[in-house]
Design a protein around this motif. Structure first.
Motif, short mmCIF file in Angstrom:
data_model
loop_
_atom_site.label_atom_id
_atom_site.label_comp_id
_atom_site.label_asym_id
_atom_site.label_seq_id
_atom_site.Cartn_x
_atom_site.Cartn_y
_atom_site.Cartn_z
N ASP A 74 0.70 -1.23 0.26
CA ASP A 74 0.32 -0.49 0.07
C ASP A 74 1.35 1.20 -0.24
O ASP A 74 2.11 1.50 0.32
CB ASP A 74 -0.96 0.02 1.38
CG ASP A 74 -2.08 0.88 1.11
OD1 ASP A 74 -2.22 1.67 -0.15
OD2 ASP A 74 -3.16 0.67 2.00
N PHE A 75 0.55 2.52 -0.31
CA PHE A 75 1.10 3.75 -0.33
C PHE A 75 -0.03 4.80 0.18
O PHE A 75 -1.34 4.90 0.21
CB PHE A 75 1.40 3.93 -2.00
CG PHE A 75 0.32 4.23 -2.33
CD1 PHE A 75 -0.30 5.97 -3.22
CD2 PHE A 75 -0.53 3.50 -3.24
CE1 PHE A 75 -1.17 5.95 -3.98
CE2 PHE A 75 -1.79 3.89 -4.04
CZ PHE A 75 -2.14 5.22 -4.29
N VAL A 76 0.59 6.57 0.45
CA VAL A 76 0.34 7.15 1.10
C VAL A 76 0.78 7.62 0.08
O VAL A 76 2.21 8.48 0.63
CB VAL A 76 -0.42 7.22 2.41
CG1 VAL A 76 1.19 7.52 3.39
CG2 VAL A 76 -0.88 8.59 2.73
N VAL A 77 0.46 9.36 -0.17
CA VAL A 77 0.76 10.26 -0.67
C VAL A 77 1.18 11.66 0.16
O VAL A 77 -0.51 11.85 0.59
CB VAL A 77 -0.36 10.69 -1.65
CG1 VAL A 77 1.10 11.91 -2.67
CG2 VAL A 77 -0.40 9.74 -2.89
N ILE A 78 2.44 11.72 0.27
CA ILE A 78 2.45 13.11 0.79
C ILE A 78 2.91 14.44 0.72
O ILE A 78 1.23 15.56 1.20
CB ILE A 78 4.04 13.06 2.21
CG1 ILE A 78 4.16 11.39 2.62
CG2 ILE A 78 3.66 14.33 2.99
CD1 ILE A 78 2.77 11.46 3.41
N ASN A 79 2.65 14.17 -0.81
CA ASN A 79 2.55 15.73 -1.36
C ASN A 79 2.81 15.17 -2.86
O ASN A 79 3.32 13.96 -3.04
CB ASN A 79 2.84 17.00 -0.74
CG ASN A 79 4.89 16.32 -0.78
OD1 ASN A 79 5.39 16.35 -1.21
ND2 ASN A 79 5.11 16.85 0.52
N GLU A 80 2.77 16.43 -3.58
CA GLU A 80 3.24 15.73 -5.07
C GLU A 80 5.31 15.57 -5.26
O GLU A 80 5.29 14.64 -6.56
CB GLU A 80 2.94 17.35 -6.29
CG GLU A 80 1.77 17.06 -5.95
CD GLU A 80 1.89 18.32 -6.82
OE1 GLU A 80 2.19 19.03 -7.32
OE2 GLU A 80 0.23 19.22 -7.38
N ASN A 81 5.80 15.30 -4.36
CA ASN A 81 6.82 14.81 -4.66
C ASN A 81 7.63 13.73 -3.44
O ASN A 81 8.24 13.16 -3.78
CB ASN A 81 7.50 15.82 -4.30
CG ASN A 81 7.97 17.23 -5.90
OD1 ASN A 81 7.80 17.03 -6.78
ND2 ASN A 81 7.68 18.32 -4.98
N LYS A 82 6.94 13.56 -2.91
CA LYS A 82 6.48 12.51 -2.01
C LYS A 82 5.76 11.68 -1.65
O LYS A 82 4.45 11.90 -1.50
CB LYS A 82 6.93 13.16 0.18
CG LYS A 82 7.61 12.49 1.16
CD LYS A 82 8.16 13.22 1.94
CE LYS A 82 7.88 12.59 3.25
NZ LYS A 82 8.22 13.15 4.55
N ILE A 83 6.38 10.28 -1.74
CA ILE A 83 5.38 9.40 -1.31
C ILE A 83 5.88 8.46 -0.17
O ILE A 83 6.93 7.89 -0.35
CB ILE A 83 4.96 7.87 -2.94
CG1 ILE A 83 4.06 9.66 -3.39
CG2 ILE A 83 3.91 6.82 -2.90
CD1 ILE A 83 3.85 9.00 -5.59
N ILE A 84 5.35 8.12 0.34
CA ILE A 84 5.28 6.50 1.65
C ILE A 84 4.60 5.99 1.06
O ILE A 84 3.79 5.55 1.10
CB ILE A 84 4.86 7.23 2.67
CG1 ILE A 84 5.51 8.33 3.67
CG2 ILE A 84 5.26 5.84 4.68
CD1 ILE A 84 7.61 8.17 4.15
#
Length: 233
Positions: free
Chosen positions: A96-106
């Motif tokens: 799974d993933f989560v988008v922190i902002n347009e440049n950073k994804i966890i």
């Protein structure tokens, strides 16, 4: 939301089809905005005019003999809702993933060889391993820069925890003998599915008062989310 279909072509052969549906609660109308011929994983996440979603596929090149060298890999994509142009971002064996902002994804990957999860960061085209969690993580959500996960100990059920990206500690918020899954986040609340009292239902955890509420009373309900004071599941 995501609509999944299974097409059986033979007694032992079937294909997965996925659709991203835009639903208007006021008019009750639906619009298909994306079609995929592979299963989708995780939840779609919208950042401004971009919709992030992940699909899985089977590819060759894995170190195994049982599956003849084939294995599953996930692909993260970004869909521009104005132009309807899809852009691939990266691929990995993530759950799974989560988008922190347009440049950073966890995103999280199952730890190979032992129990636990690897937490990774994708930032401006670069992948960085942040570390390993003791609990296994299957789902990720974010509210106000706080990341919440569905995670479990090796001997235990799936619980809801808060993930600290600095220490990689998973602090339980809802810890019970039952599994809490299908995590969704909105308006300072966490929505999840659990089988309490022999009923599969939708529940809400209020992050402000730290209380849990039951939102359904039927024998089966799952994948719930409240929009404009209406529950959809």
């Amino acid at each position: 939301y995501v609509r999944k279909k299974i097409q059986q072509n033979h007694a032992f052969i079937y294909n997965f089809h996925s659709q991203i549906i835009e639903y208007n609660p006021k008019t009750g109308t639906e619009k298909i905005i994306e079609k995929e011929n592979t299963p989708m994983i995780g939840e779609c996440q919208r950042i401004r005019d971009n919709l992030y979603f992940a699909v899985t596929d089977v590819i060759n090149g894995f170190d195994n003999t049982l599956n003849f060298g084939y294995g599953s890999i996930a692909f993260l994509n970004k869909l521009d809702l104005k132009t309807n142009i899809k852009e691939p971002i990266f691929s990995a064996e993530f759950k799974d993933f989560v988008v922190i902002n347009e440049n950073k994804i966890i995103y999280v990957v199952d730890k190979k060889g032992r129990f636990g999860s690897e937490v990774w960061e994708y930032h401006s085209g670069t992948k960085t391993k942040l570390g390993i969690t003791k609990r296994q993580i299957s789902e990720l959500e974010i509210i106000n820069d706080h990341i919440y996960v569905v995670a479990k100990k090796q001997l235990g059920s799936w619980d809801i925890c808060e993930l600290d990206l600095t220490t990689l500690k998973t602090t339980p918020i809802i810890d019970s003998a039952w599994a809490e899954t299908n995590l969704k986040a909105a308006n300072e609340k966490l929505y999840f599915t659990a089988n309490y009292d022999k009923k599969v239902g939708v529940y809400c955890y209020n992050l402000k008062n730290r209380k849990t509420y039951s939102l359904t009373d039927s024998s089966y309900a799952s994948n719930g989310l409240v929009i404009d004071n209406n529950l959809y599941y």
